[in-house]
Design an enzyme around this catalytic site. Structure first.
Site, PDB file in Angstrom:
ATOM      1  N   ASP A   1       0.862  -1.182   0.000  1.00 28.85           N
ATOM      2  CA  ASP A   1       0.000   0.000   0.000  1.00 28.85           C
ATOM      3  C   ASP A   1       0.891   1.223   0.000  1.00 28.85           C
ATOM      4  O   ASP A   1       2.076   1.125   0.310  1.00 28.85           O
ATOM      5  CB  ASP A   1      -0.796   0.067   1.317  1.00 28.85           C
ATOM      6  CG  ASP A   1      -1.908  -0.942   1.342  1.00 28.85           C
ATOM      7  OD1 ASP A   1      -2.168  -1.532   0.303  1.00 28.85           O
ATOM      8  OD2 ASP A   1      -2.501  -1.111   2.424  1.00 28.85           O
TER       9      ASP A   1
ATOM     10  N   ASP B   1      -5.117  -3.480   4.545  1.00 30.24           N
ATOM     11  CA  ASP B   1      -5.650  -2.955   5.795  1.00 30.24           C
ATOM     12  C   ASP B   1      -7.161  -3.094   5.896  1.00 30.24           C
ATOM     13  O   ASP B   1      -7.704  -3.288   6.960  1.00 30.24           O
ATOM     14  CB  ASP B   1      -5.221  -1.491   5.989  1.00 30.24           C
ATOM     15  CG  ASP B   1      -5.486  -0.635   4.759  1.00 30.24           C
ATOM     16  OD1 ASP B   1      -6.244  -1.084   3.885  1.00 30.24           O
ATOM     17  OD2 ASP B   1      -4.931   0.468   4.675  1.00 30.24           O
TER      18      ASP B   1
ATOM     19  N   ASP C   1      -9.635  -6.477   1.836  1.00 35.40           N
ATOM     20  CA  ASP C   1      -8.307  -6.957   1.445  1.00 35.40           C
ATOM     21  C   ASP C   1      -8.082  -8.415   1.863  1.00 35.40           C
ATOM     22  O   ASP C   1      -7.111  -9.041   1.440  1.00 35.40           O
ATOM     23  CB  ASP C   1      -7.205  -6.098   2.088  1.00 35.40           C
ATOM     24  CG  ASP C   1      -7.106  -4.736   1.443  1.00 35.40           C
ATOM     25  OD1 ASP C   1      -7.511  -4.621   0.275  1.00 35.40           O
ATOM     26  OD2 ASP C   1      -6.634  -3.792   2.101  1.00 35.40           O
TER      27      ASP C   1
HETATM   28  P1  ATP Z   1      -3.240   3.327  -0.146  1.00 35.46           P
HETATM   29  O1  ATP Z   1      -3.325   3.089   1.316  1.00 35.46           O
HETATM   30  O2  ATP Z   1      -2.811   2.168  -0.901  1.00 35.46           O
HETATM   31  O3  ATP Z   1      -2.482   4.545  -0.488  1.00 35.46           O
HETATM   32  P2  ATP Z   1      -5.833   3.843   0.170  1.00 35.46           P
HETATM   33  O4  ATP Z   1      -6.086   2.608   0.905  1.00 35.46           O
HETATM   34  O5  ATP Z   1      -5.724   5.117   0.898  1.00 35.46           O
HETATM   35  O6  ATP Z   1      -4.634   3.647  -0.731  1.00 35.46           O
HETATM   36  P3  ATP Z   1      -8.423   3.961  -0.474  1.00 35.46           P
HETATM   37  O7  ATP Z   1      -8.596   4.017   0.966  1.00 35.46           O
HETATM   38  O8  ATP Z   1      -9.041   2.892  -1.304  1.00 35.46           O
HETATM   39  O9  ATP Z   1      -6.944   3.999  -0.873  1.00 35.46           O
HETATM   40  O10 ATP Z   1      -8.870   5.351  -1.003  1.00 35.46           O
HETATM   41  C1  ATP Z   1      -9.029   5.595  -2.378  1.00 35.46           C
HETATM   42  C2  ATP Z   1      -9.482   7.009  -2.584  1.00 35.46           C
HETATM   43  O11 ATP Z   1     -10.722   7.210  -1.925  1.00 35.46           O
HETATM   44  C3  ATP Z   1      -8.557   8.047  -1.990  1.00 35.46           C
HETATM   45  O12 ATP Z   1      -7.571   8.437  -2.911  1.00 35.46           O
HETATM   46  C4  ATP Z   1      -9.479   9.181  -1.674  1.00 35.46           C
HETATM   47  O13 ATP Z   1      -9.677   9.977  -2.831  1.00 35.46           O
HETATM   48  C5  ATP Z   1     -10.782   8.496  -1.341  1.00 35.46           C
HETATM   49  N1  ATP Z   1     -10.955   8.352   0.104  1.00 35.46           N
HETATM   50  C6  ATP Z   1     -10.158   7.719   0.965  1.00 35.46           C
HETATM   51  N2  ATP Z   1     -10.636   7.764   2.218  1.00 35.46           N
HETATM   52  C7  ATP Z   1     -11.779   8.435   2.158  1.00 35.46           C
HETATM   53  C8  ATP Z   1     -12.764   8.825   3.108  1.00 35.46           C
HETATM   54  N3  ATP Z   1     -12.664   8.513   4.383  1.00 35.46           N
HETATM   55  N4  ATP Z   1     -13.820   9.536   2.674  1.00 35.46           N
HETATM   56  C9  ATP Z   1     -13.928   9.838   1.379  1.00 35.46           C
HETATM   57  N5  ATP Z   1     -13.058   9.520   0.445  1.00 35.46           N
HETATM   58  C10 ATP Z   1     -11.987   8.831   0.796  1.00 35.46           C
END
Ligand code: ATP
Length: 915
Positions: free
Chosen positions: A339, A644, A648
Site C-alpha cells: 500500500d 488494511d 483486502d
Molecule cells: P493506499 O493506502 O494504498 O495509499 P488507500 O487505501 O488510501 O490507498 P483507499 O482508501 O481505497 O486507498 O482510497 C481511495 C481514494 O478514496 C482516496 O484516494 C481518496 O480519494 C478516497 N478516500 C479515501 N478515504 C476516504 C474517506 N474517508 N472519505 C472519502 N473519500 C476517501
C-alpha cells in the site's frame, strides 16, 4: 499449574437485551448515548473485571517436560540405555542417559522461553476499541471495556464485546464464529422477538464477530466470559505448536535417518558378530556408540529454538508473526506489493492546497494544529472573504468521523489521519470544529468504501436545515455533481474539464486529492440512499493533502532491489499522486502506472504479461489486489501483499505472505494475514524479509553443521569395523562427544546474526530443497575429511609408539577440534569466514567453544575422568598438532567454498551478460 481466575461480570448472564428497546437498555445499564465518564468506566472495570475470555488450559510443566522425551530419536537412545544396563555397562548407560536428559532439559527450557515470547507477541496483537467516554471518541484496550460503554464500529472491526446497537448505517456483520453462517447478516436497531435465535438478533452485535460493511455504534451489554462467545470459549482455546513446514520436514527426515542408522547398525552388528567374530557385548557397545553418534537427536530442539529466536527478532523489528510458517515464506519473497498511505508514506497528512471554481489557494501549518495561514498568489487572505471556503470547512467537519485532541501543545488524531487533516483544515479556515459539529445531528450516513470511493453524511441542524455532505475521490465526485458553487455564491454549470485538470495538477505534486460536494434536502429527509447523491450534488471544491514519503522506506526499497525483490505499489489513490510518490520512493519506472480501469480491461493473460513491468498500480480496489497476486504467482513468484481493509482479506489470504497493518489495519485484515506490522512501515517488511532469510540460513547452518559432524563420527567407526582396525575412539568417548557438543556447538548456530550479504543475494527459489546437492556434497566432503583427520592422528600416535589409549585421546580431541573449526566455517556459508568480524564471532559461539574446550581439557587431564573414559594426558606438541588439524580442515573447506562461490559468481555474470 497456572490458572486464570476470571472475575465474573455482575450482570446476570440470563439478562436478555436483544428484545428490549434501545432506551430501556441504556437505562438499565445506567448509561447515555454520550457514553460513560472515565471515572465510572474505571469503577465498573473494578467490579466487572476485564473484558477477557478465560484462558485455555495450558499443558502442565510436568507434561511439557515429559513431552521432550516423546521422540523416536530419544526412544532409540533410551532403548540403548536399557540394553547397556542389562549388559552391565553402567557407565555407558549413565552417559547415554545424560545425553538424553541434557537434551530434554535444554528443549524444555528453550520451549518455555519460546512459549513466553509467543505469548508476549500475541499480547502485541490485542485488539483495541473505539469508545465514547465523557462524550469524546477515544481508543481503549479491548480489555478495558465495561457494560454501559458506547462502542463505535466500522467495516473491518472485530466486535469487542456483546453490544446492543444504537445506530447502524448499512451495517452487516459476519457471525460465522457463533452461528456457522458465513454470509454477513444485516444489522438494524429494532428489538428482536424474545425467542429469536442468535443469528436473528439483528439489534445485537456479538463479541468476536466481524463487521463486514457499514458503520454503527452500540452499548456494551456483556463483557468477558458473560458474552455469547465467552460461554463457548472453552472450545476455542488452542495451543500453537512451534513449527513450520520446513521444520516438520526435517522432523520426518530425522526419523527416516534414524531408521536408516538403526538398519546400518544392525547390519554392522551382524557383520562384526558373525564374520568378524567379535564378542556380542563389545560389538553391541560399538553400534550403540555409532547410533548415538549418527542420530541427530538434538536437531528438532535446535530448529525450534532457531524459529523462536526468529519470531522474537522479527517482533523487535515490528513484524509480528501470526502464523509461524510465515517466517519461512517471508524470507523467500520475490515481490512485495505494498500500500502507499502509511506504509511508504508517513500518513501524517496536511491540506496544502485548495481549489475552488476560481482559485487555487495554498495553506501553511504544522501537523494537525488547526492554525495556519491561507494564501492566494503568495499573499495571505482572509478566509471569510471567500464564502465557498466556509462551506468547504463545514463539509470537512461534518463529513468526518475523526477527532482532534490537543495534549501538551501537540495535536493528535483519533481516527483516520486524512480526516484529522480535514478537521485541522476546517479549523484553519476559522471554524470552531467542535462547536460546529455540536450544532448538527448526523441522521444517516453512507460509509466510505474503497469500492465506491466516497463518503456521505446526512445532517440536520436545529433550524430545520438538512444537507447531504459528500467527500471522495475527485473523478468520482465530479461524476456525481450536477453543478458547482460559483465564486459569488449560488451555483453555476459544472465545468468537469476544469476540475479534472486541477485534480491532475495537484496530484502531480504527489498530493492526495479529495473533492467535496453538498446538497440541500428537505428536513423530513432522514434516510440516505445512494440515489440521493448520484447526479444531484453541487461541487464545492477540492483539497490536496501532502503526505511525505518515509525516509526509511526509500532506503528499504533500495535494499529490496539489491536483494532481487521487486517492489510494487498498489494504491487506491490517484494515478498521478501514486506516480509522484513512486518516483520519490525510488520505484522503477513510476510513470508507467496502470489504473484499476486498465486492469479491468485486461484478461488474465494480458495481465500476466503486463504485471512484471509495471510497479505502480493506482485507483485499484481490493479485487484488483487479488488478481495481481494471482498474476504474479503465475510467474512462479513468491508474493508478499499488504492490506488494511476488510475487503483486502481475500488477497492477503491468497498471497504467500499476507501482511496486515497493525495501526490502521482492520481486525479482519489482521485475521487474514500471516504477519502484522506494528508500525505499518514498509521498512519493517524489509526487516522481516531479512530476518526470514536469516532464520532460513540458520536452519540450514544448523543442519549443515549437524549432519556432516554426525556422519564424520559415524564413518570413523564404520570404517574401523569394516576393515577390522582398532577403533580410533571408543563407543563411550563418542557418547561423551555427543553429550558435550550437542548441547553447545549445535545450539550456537541458532543464535547466528544476519550475514552481511544476506540482502545482496537473490531470493531463494520456491522449490529449493533444504538438503540439496550442495549440502549432500558438503556432508560427504566433511565426513571424509573428519575420517582422514581422526585416522591420520590415530595412526601418527601409534607410529610414534604411544599407547592405544593416548592415541584414542588424541583422536577424540582431534574430532572435537574439527567440529569447532567446522562451526566457524558454517557461520559464513555464503561469504568468507576470513574477516575479523567472522573470527570475532558472537558471544554465544565463544561461550560454547570455551565450554567445549574446558570439557575436553577435563576429560584429557583430570584423573577421575581419565579413569572413566580411558584417556591419557596429551603432550603439548601433540596438542598443537591437533589444533593444526582443525586449522587444516578449515583451510580446505574454506578454499573449496571460495572456489565454489567464484564459479557461481562467474556463472551469474555470464548469465547476466547473456540477457
Ligand atoms: P493506499 O493506502 O494504498 O495509499 P488507500 O487505501 O488510501 O490507498 P483507499 O482508501 O481505497 O486507498 O482510497 C481511495 C481514494 O478514496 C482516496 O484516494 C481518496 O480519494 C478516497 N478516500 C479515501 N478515504 C476516504 C474517506 N474517508 N472519505 C472519502 N473519500 C476517501
Amino acid at each position: 499449574m497456572a490458572t486464570n481466575v476470571q472475575q465474573q461480570p455482575t450482570q446476570a448472564p440470563q439478562a436478555s437485551w436483544h428484545d428490549r428497546p434501545v432506551e430501556e437498555v441504556l437505562q438499565a445499564l445506567k448509561t447515555a448515548p454520550a457514553g460513560l465518564s472515565q471515572d465510572e468506566a474505571g469503577a465498573r472495570l473494578k467490579s466487572h473485571g476485564p473484558n477477557r475470555l478465560p484462558e485455555g488450559r495450558k499443558r502442565s510443566v510436568l507434561v511439557r517436560f515429559l513431552l521432550q522425551f516423546h521422540n523416536i530419536l530419544i526412544y532409540v537412545l533410551l532403548g540403548a540405555a536399557i540394553v547397556t544396563a542389562l549388559l552391565d555397562h553402567l557407565i555407558d548407560t549413565a552417559v547415554i542417559l545424560a545425553v538424553v536428559i541434557v537434551n530434554a532439559v535444554i528443549g524444555f527450557i528453550q520451549e518455555g522461553k519460546a512459549e513466553k515470547a509467543m505469548d508476549a507477541i500475541r499480547q502485541m496483537l490485542a485488539p483495541r476499541a473505539n469508545v465514547l467516554r465523557d462524550g469524546e471518541r477515544c481508543s481503549v484496550d479491548g480489555e478495558a471495556l465495561v457494560p454501559g460503554d458506547i462502542v463505535l464500529l466500522e467495516a473491518g472491526d472485530k466486535v469487542p464485546a456483546d453490544l446492543r446497537l444504537l445506530s447502524a448505517y448499512g451495517m452487516s456483520v459476519q457471525e460465522a464464529i457463533l452461528t456457522g453462517e458465513s454470509v454477513p447478516v444485516e444489522k438494524r436497531i429494532e428489538a428482536a422477538a424474545a425467542d429469536a435465535a442468535l443469528g436473528d438478533r439483528a439489534g445485537m452485535a456479538f463479541s468476536g464477530t466481524l463487521v463486514a460493511s457499514g458503520q454503527g455504534r452500540g452499548v456494551v451489554v456483556a463483557t468477558g466470559a458473560a458474552t455469547e462467545i465467552g460461554r463457548i470459549s472453552s472450545l476455542l482455546s488452542t495451543v500453537e505448536i512451534l513449527t513450520t513446514p520446513l521444520v516438520r520436514q526435517m522432523g520426518v527426515f530425522a526419523r527416516w535417518l534414524t531408521v536408516l542408522i538403526l538398519l546400518i547398525a544392525a547390519l554392522l552388528l551382524a557383520y562384526g558378530y558373525f564374520l568378524g567374530k567379535h564378542e556380542f557385548s563389545e560389538m553391541f557397545m560399538v553400534v550403540v556408540g555409532l547410533s548415538v553418534a549418527a542420530i541427530p537427536e538434538g536437531l528438532p530442539a535446535v530448529l525450534t529454538i532457531t524459529l523462536a529466536i526468529g519470531v522474537q527478532s522479527m517482533a523487535r523489528r515490528n513484524a509480528i508473526v501470526r502464523r509461524l510458517p510465515a517466517i519461512e515464506t517471508i524470507g523467500a519473497v520475490s515481490v512485495i506489493c505494498t500500500d502507499k498511505t502509511g506504509t511508504l508514506t508517513r500518513n501524517e497528512m496536511m491540506v496544502a492546497s485548495v481549489v475552488t471554481s476560481q482559485h487555487l489557494f495554498g495553506l501553511d501549518g504544522t501537523g494537525y494544529e488547526p492554525k495556519g495561514a491561507i494564501r492566494l498568489d503568495q499573499a495571505d487572505v482572509d478566509a471569510r472573504e471567500h464564502a465557498v471556503l466556509g462551506e468547504l470547512a463545514r463539509a470537512s467537519a461534518l463529513c468526518n468521523d475523526a477527532a482532534l485532541r490537543e495534549r501538551d501543545g501537540v495535536w493528535a488524531v483519533e481516527g483516520d489521519p486524512m480526516e484529522g487533516a480535514l478537521l485541522a483544515f476546517s479549523g484553519k479556515l476559522g471554524t470552531e470544529v467542535r462547536r460546529h459539529q455540536a450544532g448538527w445531528t448526523r441522521t444517516d450516513a453512507i460509509a466510505f468504501d474503497s469500492q465506491h470511493r466516497f463518503m456521505a453524511t446526512l445532517c440536520h441542524d436545529h433550524q430545520r436545515h438538512a444537507f447531504v455532505f459528500v467527500k471522495g475521490a475527485p473523478e468520482r465526485i465530479v461524476a456525481m455533481c450536477r453543478d458547482q458553487r460559483a465564486a459569488a455564491g449560488g451555483s453555476e454549470p459544472l465545468d468537469a474539464g476544469y476540475w479534472n485538470r486541477e485534480a491532475d495538477r495537484i496530484a502531480a505534486r504527489g498530493q492526495r486529492v479529495l473533492a467535496f460536494a453538498v446538497r440541500a434536502v428537505p428536513p423530513e429527509h432522514t434516510v440516505l440512499e445512494h440515489s440521493d447523491v448520484e447526479g444531484t450534488l453541487t461541487l464545492l471544491g477540492m483539497v490536496g493533502m501532502i503526505d511525505p514519503p518515509r525516509a526509511e522506506a526509500v532506503a528499504a526499497v533500495q535494499e529490496c532491489h539489491g536483494a532481487g525483490i521487486r517492489v510494487k505499489m498498489i494504491t487506491g489513490d490517484h494515478a498521478r499522486t501514486a506516480a509522484a510518490i513512486g518516483a520519490q520512493i525510488g520505484l522503477r519506472d513510476p510513470d508507467s502506472a496502470l489504473t484499476g480501469a486498465d486492469l479491468d480491461n485486461m484478461n488474465d493473460a494480458a495481465l500476466k504479461a503486463a504485471v512484471l513491468d509495471c510497479d505502480v498500480f493506482a485507483r485499484t480496489s481490493p479485487e484488483h489486489k487479488l488478481r495481481l497476486v494471482m498474476a504474479l504467482q503465475s510467474h512462479g513468484m513468491i508474493v508478499a501483499m499488504t492490506g488494511d481493509g476488510v475487503n483486502d482479506a481475500p488477497a492477503l489470504k491468497r498471497a504467500d505472505a499476507g501482511i496486515a497493518m497493525g495501526l490502521k489495519g482492520s481486525e479482519a485484515a489482521k485475521e487474514a494475514a500471516e504477519l502484522v506490522l506494528a508500525d505499518d512501515n514498509f521498512a519493517s517488511i524489509v526487516s522481516a524479509v531479512r530476518e526470514g532469510r536469516t532464520v532460513y540460513d540458520n536452519i540450514k547452518k544448523v543442519i549443515s553443521w549437524t549432519l556432516p559432524t554426525n556422519a564424520g563420527e559415524a564413518l570413523s567407526i564404520i570404517v574401523a569395523l569394516l576393515f577390522g582396525m582398532t577403533l580410533p575412539v571408543t563407543a563411550l568417548q563418542i557418547l561423551w562427544i555427543n553429550l558435550i557438543t550437542a548441547a553447545t556447538l549445535g545450539i550456537a548456530l541458532a543464535f547466528e546474526p544476519t550475514e552481511e550479504n544476506t540482502m545482496r543475494r537473490p531470493p531463494r527459489a520456491r522449490d529449493e530443497s533444504l538438503i540439496g546437492g550442495e549440502l549432500v556434497w558438503h556432508i560427504v566432503l566433511v565426513a571424509v575429511l573428519f575420517l582422514c583427520g581422526v585416522f591420520g592422528i590415530f595412526s601418527y600416535a601409534l607410529d610414534k609408539g604411544y599407547s592405544v589409549d593416548l592415541a584414542r585421546t588424541m583422536a577424540l580431541n582431534t574430532l572435537v577440534a574439527m567440529e569447532i573449526f567446522h562451526l566457524f566455517f558454517i557461520r559464513n556459508i555464503y561469504g568468507t569466514s576470513l574477516t575479523w568480524k567472522a573470527v570475532r564471532g558472537t558471544r554465544v559461539v565463544w561461550a560454547t567453544v570455551i565450554a567445549v574446550t574446558a570439557a575436553q581439557f577435563a576429560i584429557t587431564y583430570l584423573p577421575p575422568l581419565q579413569a572413566i573414559f580411558a584417556t591419557e594426558p596429551i603432550p603439548l606438541a601433540d596438542g598443537v598438532l591437533i589444533f593444526g588439524v582443525g586449522v587444516a580442515l578449515f583451510a580446505l573447506i574454506e578454499t573449496e567454498k571460495q572456489i565454489r562461490l567464484a564459479i557461481k559468481r562467474a556463472r551469474g555474470a555470464l548469465a547476466g551478460a547473456g540477457t
